[in-house]
Each structure stands twice: as structure tokens, then as C-alpha cells.
Design an enzyme around this catalytic site. Structure first.
Site, short mmCIF file in Angstrom:
data_model
loop_
_atom_site.label_atom_id
_atom_site.label_comp_id
_atom_site.label_asym_id
_atom_site.label_seq_id
_atom_site.Cartn_x
_atom_site.Cartn_y
_atom_site.Cartn_z
N HIS A 69 0.96 -1.33 -0.01
CA HIS A 69 0.12 0.06 -0.10
C HIS A 69 0.79 1.23 -0.17
CE1 HIS A 69 -3.02 -2.89 1.07
NE2 HIS A 69 -4.00 -2.11 0.52
N GLU A 85 -9.73 6.44 -4.35
CA GLU A 85 -9.96 6.54 -2.93
C GLU A 85 -9.45 7.65 -2.12
OE1 GLU A 85 -10.35 1.48 -3.02
OE2 GLU A 85 -8.36 2.43 -2.12
N GLN A 86 -8.15 7.97 -2.37
CA GLN A 86 -7.43 9.10 -1.74
C GLN A 86 -8.05 10.29 -2.11
OE1 GLN A 86 -3.37 9.22 -0.89
NE2 GLN A 86 -3.07 6.96 -0.70
N PHE A 117 1.17 3.40 7.06
CA PHE A 117 -0.25 3.52 7.62
C PHE A 117 -1.23 3.41 6.86
CE2 PHE A 117 -3.74 6.36 8.68
CZ PHE A 117 -3.82 6.21 10.21
N ILE A 118 -2.31 2.34 7.14
CA ILE A 118 -3.46 2.08 6.31
C ILE A 118 -4.79 2.45 7.06
CG2 ILE A 118 -4.27 0.15 5.16
CD1 ILE A 118 -1.69 0.15 4.18
N ALA A 120 -8.97 2.82 5.55
CA ALA A 120 -9.90 2.87 4.63
C ALA A 120 -10.48 4.21 4.42
CB ALA A 120 -11.13 1.87 4.96
#
Length: 166
Positions: A69, A85-86, A117-118, A120
Site C-alpha cells: 500500500h 479512494e484517496q 499507515f493504512i 480505509a
């Protein structure tokens, strides 16, 4: 192109992996392993079986999944889904100060945990992501690895729902 469950259940392993390989960032092997559990009764069933594959992964495989990621708010090359998504959370429109803050937090997080860092981002705003960064920096490495995998599974659920038509 969205697929129906009927179509997905009839695909070869290669076609299935091609269709759903991007559900988990740069880790098409999860889709490949999930194919063995066909037929899928529903999107929820398919998702649960994908999560079962992730849960059965070794610590090293989970770490590789996390490492696949991108950093949040970075300008790095990332999967098309991550870009979208970002952008949805406004991370493609950071001010100079916000960009610097994200870069600082990304570095601090990576230094502590040795992986990105992940989160959603579909569930968040820039402000709530920054708050999550600060809170999660206090976690233990074990807790944070579990949290990262849980966030990845949440991201996968959103992606899977977009990839399947009812």
C-alpha cells in the site's frame, strides 16, 4: 467492468485472478487462492472467503500485503483504486501545510512500525485521518499490524462491492 456472481463463478483461475486481482492492493494471489472456494453464493460470501485467505496468511505474507500500500497523501505511483479512494477523501488536494503534515506522520509511522499507515479512507476525511494517525502511533506493533490488516479488508470490501453487479 463489473461482473455478476454467476460470471465470476464460471471464470477460470486466471480469468478470476485478472477480474479480482486488484481487490487487495498489488496482491492478486488472494483472488487466486479464493477461486478454489467457488461457487460463491453472494458478494458477502465471496468477501468472507477472501478474508479467510488473508487470515490464513503468514505474518510475512501479511506484512507484504501491508507493504503493497502507498503512503497516504503521497505523490507516489499507486493502484488506480488507491488514487480514486484517496481523492475521495481530498488527499489529492492537500495544501502545502497538510502535505507536509501527512509526510511527517507517514515517516513517523513507518519508523515505528516499518510499514505504511493504512486506513480505509472512504470512511474518513483529512481531519479524521490525521486524528487516526495520532491515535494509532501509540499502538504496539502487533496491535497496529492487526489494525492495518483489518483496514485492508475494509478497503477490499468497498472495492469488491464496486466490482460486482447484482
Amino acid at each position: 467492468m463489473p461482473y455478476s456472481l454467476v460470471e465470476l463463478n464460471q471464470l477460470s483461475p486466471e480469468e478470476f485472478t485478472q477480474a479480482l486481482g486488484a481487490i487487495f492492493e498489488h496482491t492478486p494471489d488472494i483472488a487466486r487462492r479464493t477461486w478454489d472456494d467457488r461457487p460463491f453464493a453472494s458478494t458477502a460470501d465471496l468477501y468472507a472467503k477472501m478474508v479467510t485467505v488473508v487470515s490464513a496468511m503468514t505474518v510475512g505474507e501479511k506484512l507484504a500485503l501491508i507493504q503493497a500500500h502507498p503512503d497516504l497523501g503521497s505523490k507516489a505511483k499507486m493502484a488506480e483504486a488507491s488514487v480514486s479512494e484517496q481523492a475521495g477523501a481530498g488527499l489529492d488536494r492537500l495544501s502545502v501545510e497538510e502535505f507536509d503534515r501527512f509526510q511527517y506522520l507517514n515517516r513517523s509511522y513507518r519508523e515505528k512500525f516499518n510499514f505504511p499507515f493504512i486506513v480505509a479512507v472512504k470512511n474518513h476525511t483529512k481531519t479524521s485521518i490525521l486524528a487516526a494517525f495520532k491515535q494509532r502511533l501509540d499502538n504496539s506493533p502487533e496491535t497496529e499490524m492487526q489494525q492495518a490488516v483489518a483496514e485492508i479488508c475494509q478497503i477490499a470490501r468497498f472495492r469488491l462491492e464496486s466490482a460486482i453487479r447484482n
